[in-house]
Design a protein around this motif. Sequence first.
Motif, PDB file in Angstrom:
ATOM      1  N   PHE A   1       6.672  -0.251  14.946  1.00  0.00           N
ATOM      2  CA  PHE A   1       6.039   1.112  15.029  1.00  0.00           C
ATOM      3  C   PHE A   1       7.069   1.648  16.001  1.00  0.00           C
ATOM      4  O   PHE A   1       7.163   3.638  15.704  1.00  0.00           O
ATOM      5  N   ASP A   2       8.413   1.496  15.968  1.00  0.00           N
ATOM      6  CA  ASP A   2       9.558   2.329  16.295  1.00  0.00           C
ATOM      7  C   ASP A   2      10.464   2.487  15.163  1.00  0.00           C
ATOM      8  O   ASP A   2      11.467   3.468  15.540  1.00  0.00           O
ATOM      9  N   LEU A   3       9.681   1.988  13.643  1.00  0.00           N
ATOM     10  CA  LEU A   3      11.179   2.704  12.618  1.00  0.00           C
ATOM     11  C   LEU A   3      11.003   3.561  11.962  1.00  0.00           C
ATOM     12  O   LEU A   3       9.635   4.066  12.374  1.00  0.00           O
ATOM     13  N   SER A   4      11.438   4.926  10.951  1.00  0.00           N
ATOM     14  CA  SER A   4      11.289   5.935  10.397  1.00  0.00           C
ATOM     15  C   SER A   4      10.137   5.361   9.744  1.00  0.00           C
ATOM     16  O   SER A   4      10.346   3.587   8.993  1.00  0.00           O
ATOM     17  N   GLY A   5       9.810   6.197   8.830  1.00  0.00           N
ATOM     18  CA  GLY A   5       8.932   5.947   7.417  1.00  0.00           C
ATOM     19  C   GLY A   5       9.151   4.891   7.023  1.00  0.00           C
ATOM     20  O   GLY A   5       9.296   4.181   5.632  1.00  0.00           O
ATOM     21  N   GLY A   6      10.986   5.498   6.326  1.00  0.00           N
ATOM     22  CA  GLY A   6      11.339   4.538   5.265  1.00  0.00           C
ATOM     23  C   GLY A   6      11.959   2.702   5.781  1.00  0.00           C
ATOM     24  O   GLY A   6      11.623   1.874   4.612  1.00  0.00           O
ATOM     25  N   GLN A   7      12.328   2.414   6.789  1.00  0.00           N
ATOM     26  CA  GLN A   7      12.237   1.733   7.475  1.00  0.00           C
ATOM     27  C   GLN A   7      10.272   1.057   7.488  1.00  0.00           C
ATOM     28  O   GLN A   7      10.655  -0.615   6.691  1.00  0.00           O
ATOM     29  N   GLN A   8       9.454   1.121   7.702  1.00  0.00           N
ATOM     30  CA  GLN A   8       8.698   0.354   8.039  1.00  0.00           C
ATOM     31  C   GLN A   8       7.820   0.373   6.043  1.00  0.00           C
ATOM     32  O   GLN A   8       7.519  -0.718   6.155  1.00  0.00           O
ATOM     33  N   ARG A   9       8.731   0.920   5.283  1.00  0.00           N
ATOM     34  CA  ARG A   9       8.220   0.840   3.554  1.00  0.00           C
ATOM     35  C   ARG A   9       8.781   0.169   3.774  1.00  0.00           C
ATOM     36  O   ARG A   9       8.081  -1.533   3.042  1.00  0.00           O
TER      37      ARG A   9
ATOM     38  N   MET B   1       1.002  -1.576   0.122  1.00  0.00           N
ATOM     39  CA  MET B   1       0.235  -0.167   0.160  1.00  0.00           C
ATOM     40  C   MET B   1       0.733   1.205   0.155  1.00  0.00           C
ATOM     41  O   MET B   1       1.847   1.213   0.515  1.00  0.00           O
ATOM     42  N   GLN B   2       0.222   2.657  -0.158  1.00  0.00           N
ATOM     43  CA  GLN B   2       0.376   3.256  -0.225  1.00  0.00           C
ATOM     44  C   GLN B   2       1.320   4.138   0.999  1.00  0.00           C
ATOM     45  O   GLN B   2       2.103   5.019   0.878  1.00  0.00           O
ATOM     46  N   HIS B   3       0.359   3.636   1.795  1.00  0.00           N
ATOM     47  CA  HIS B   3       1.295   4.406   3.553  1.00  0.00           C
ATOM     48  C   HIS B   3       1.638   3.274   4.012  1.00  0.00           C
ATOM     49  O   HIS B   3       1.224   2.789   4.409  1.00  0.00           O
ATOM     50  N   PRO B   4       3.091   3.106   3.883  1.00  0.00           N
ATOM     51  CA  PRO B   4       3.160   0.889   4.833  1.00  0.00           C
ATOM     52  C   PRO B   4       3.066   1.077   6.073  1.00  0.00           C
ATOM     53  O   PRO B   4       2.933   0.405   7.127  1.00  0.00           O
ATOM     54  N   GLU B   5       2.254   2.427   7.042  1.00  0.00           N
ATOM     55  CA  GLU B   5       2.511   2.706   8.570  1.00  0.00           C
ATOM     56  C   GLU B   5       1.232   2.145   8.760  1.00  0.00           C
ATOM     57  O   GLU B   5       0.796   1.577   9.551  1.00  0.00           O
ATOM     58  N   ARG B   6       0.155   2.097   7.687  1.00  0.00           N
ATOM     59  CA  ARG B   6      -1.107   1.616   7.543  1.00  0.00           C
ATOM     60  C   ARG B   6      -0.751   0.245   7.217  1.00  0.00           C
ATOM     61  O   ARG B   6      -2.076  -0.604   7.204  1.00  0.00           O
ATOM     62  N   GLN B   7      -0.194  -1.176   7.192  1.00  0.00           N
ATOM     63  CA  GLN B   7      -0.390  -1.490   6.805  1.00  0.00           C
ATOM     64  C   GLN B   7       1.188  -3.161   8.073  1.00  0.00           C
ATOM     65  O   GLN B   7       0.776  -3.917   7.064  1.00  0.00           O
ATOM     66  N   LEU B   8       1.260  -2.189   8.474  1.00  0.00           N
ATOM     67  CA  LEU B   8       2.015  -3.088   9.548  1.00  0.00           C
ATOM     68  C   LEU B   8       1.318  -2.955  10.867  1.00  0.00           C
ATOM     69  O   LEU B   8       1.114  -2.166  11.691  1.00  0.00           O
TER      70      LEU B   8
END
Length: 855
Positions: free
Chosen positions: A437-445, A385-392
């Motif tokens: 949830f503790d990762l940066s946006g790039g790492q979450q992606r 998905m476009q927003h990785p933080e919503r996929q974890l």
Amino acid sequence: MTQRGQSANQAYAAQLRHVSFSYDASSWALNDISLDIRSGEWVCITGPNGSGKSTLSKVIAGLSAPDDGVVTLLGNIVFDAQGAHAAQYRSARRDIGAVFQNPEDQIVTTVIEDDVVFGPENLGFSRRDMAQAISDSLHSVGLESMRFADPTHISGGQQQRVAIAGAMAMHPRMVVLDEITAMLDPEAREDVMRILSAWHAQGVTIVHVTHLAQEVQLAQRVIRMDHGRIIANDVARHRTDSFEKSNNAPPVEEQSLEETTLWYASESEHITDLNGTARNTTREWAIAIDCVTYRYPHSQQAVLDNYPLFVAQGQTVALMGRNGSGKTTLARLISALDSPDEGSITVAGIPVSSRRNASLFGTRKPKPANSRQRKALRRSVGYVMQHPERQLFAETVAQDVAYGPRNQGLAEDEIAKRVDEALSLLHIQDLAQRSPFDLSGGQQRLVAIAGVIACHPQVLILDEPTANLDAHAKQRIINMLTHLHKQGVTILMITHDVEEAHSLADRIEIMPDSKDSYADGDDDSNGINGTADIVDNLTDATGNTTQNQFSTDSPSHETPRAANVSVSRHALQYASRPSVEHIDVNNQSMSLQSPKVNASVRSSLLSSFDPRILLVVTIIAMFSAFTISNAAQLMVAGTLVVAAACAGRIRVGELVRATHGFLVLFIFTGLLNIFFVRTGSILVQWGPLILTTGGIAASVLYICRFALVIILGAIVMNATTPIAVTDACESLMSPLRNFGIHTQDIALVMSLSVRFLPTLSSEARAIADAQASRGGSIESGSPLQRIRALGAIVVPVFAGTLRHADNLSLALDARSYESGIQRAHWRVMSVRRRDMALIACAALYIVALCAAALF
């Protein structure tokens, strides 16, 4: 050192001395940063993900106070050895504009115009200046026609434009921008950069965080960061004065669409393929989308209209197009997370959506995949998905990546093997035991992608997988996709990066603008405006015209992709013709597209009333419904509801959609009264259950009372905006200020609640979709399994709530909102004759209701 409260050197917009910042007291996000930014300077901050760029931008914007050092912003010493100085921070922020990575978290109202003017209201602009600020800022970002639209119902790229307009409207002396163009299409990105150039020409200081070399070339100075430190602070080597010139300045990470030309397949080949025998041999297509139409709920306009797309097995296709053209919607349809209104979709041989024969009442919606087909689809198709933080949603990265393989019923040793392979492929093995949830946006992606790759999909769909990533992380994904392509995986990749599409794709699909019908488009050999310009101007990396390597007879594509990229002809044939406006910002001409969106509130008699009067009259009418005790009173109240619906111009279908959930609940609870109220004559008795005339009357009365209340409330809310309702509440509660109650803050909280509750709801849905797309039981499990799966949503939604709350607090600071301040108001409420007429009608209704009680 200049004493607190005195003016520092006005030649500098920002001065940092030995600044350090930590989020957890165990490591430094910023470590001993010293930096000077001159007034009127354009500075770019670059560096890998997690290097501290965003943290530094927040310190410069006055939105975060460091742990140590001295910070001076626009002549105000906001932080020193004595700590943070709130008054100086407030003073500095009045002249600083800030735009964040995620625009969704900085939009605070449900009407674009109201959001843009929120900052000027806090700064006490006059109504005349507010009107000018709204007009100029929306004009600059090309959103004049959307000024009354709901910003929560537009694309991410359009939301970013709204956020930029909100910052512009405050007339800041310095603006801080954190990767604001990552989600924009190339043309929108160029428009934004031209706006920044015009801004800078006015003397505005620009601090711009970006990964894009093309944007860096506009800067006068480039600051490079790594591990919380500044490792380079240099004057730009290839500095240009305009965005157009920067297109020719080396090195460029990303090519402009206007500078590239690719050969496209001939119309006859493509149309023959789509309308001929190929449709009867869908097994050779990994993805077959045949004439799909889709409309968003509550919208009459199709975002996809009769759209075709066919992707051969093993092919890599880049899906490009303007923001809002329906790219993400198409990805969700392919993944069976949404259902089309018309057309058919087949993926990996599985019918995701199948046409039905027309009924007597017209065209029927396509038949969705059944439970067995969905399970097969989840094994075959992966969706990032476009927003990785919503996929974890799992406790650790390893558990999250293992979620899909475990749902496939694999043995634990095979699951562990797949997790290791996926993490190794993206070089993130060291993150295995960390919380996502503790990762940066790039790492979450990267983690989100690993979770999908571990499922070994035959078809992989990625929605802007490299957005907001630094060059190294982006290269990891490119290498991974190249590896998967060699293994025969079919890839559909949504991207705005031309170079990325060029290097990876066998074919580039250009999505036409959603506001025009593809079927009604023209093929203009003399050049087509809008989306078709993208096709007309695509070139290969070598500058040579490429040859078409795509046909249904030879879907294997064994030739090197970089030299044989093709663009489908139907992107030209069905291209739309967007309205283009030529505007002038500070004597700099630019061309901006102005998409048309329906206003969030339909103009009607009901919407023309003063919201305070309308709110009071509605509350009185709703409470009076509970005094209804006979059929005559029900008829009077029903007449009022019908009159309100007509005055609000609300359609029956809209009313049903808005109230059906509540109505079902009230009907169910009302029916229970039949058996618990035992007055009147006994009609039927089944053991302990007794049906009486009094019970039936009480049940009907209960249902009708609550139905009248809910329907009347829905009509009024449909006829006004949440911001108008909260303004009315603030005005009506204003006498409470004499008792020390901050009515303005209460009203703002109400407005923000209305604004962000749908956001949290969509986040919960996104997490549920992420689980479903990886075979989770939330979609196809037993009732007990679905309940357990819903429990897994709680933690990420709670984490999302905290993230939104934190970002919202920063957004309010960035827009100069302060508790208890005397704000100006763009919308001035006044009682007119029509409002007095409404009060008279309300009085007549109460009289009629009382008179009907006598019957």
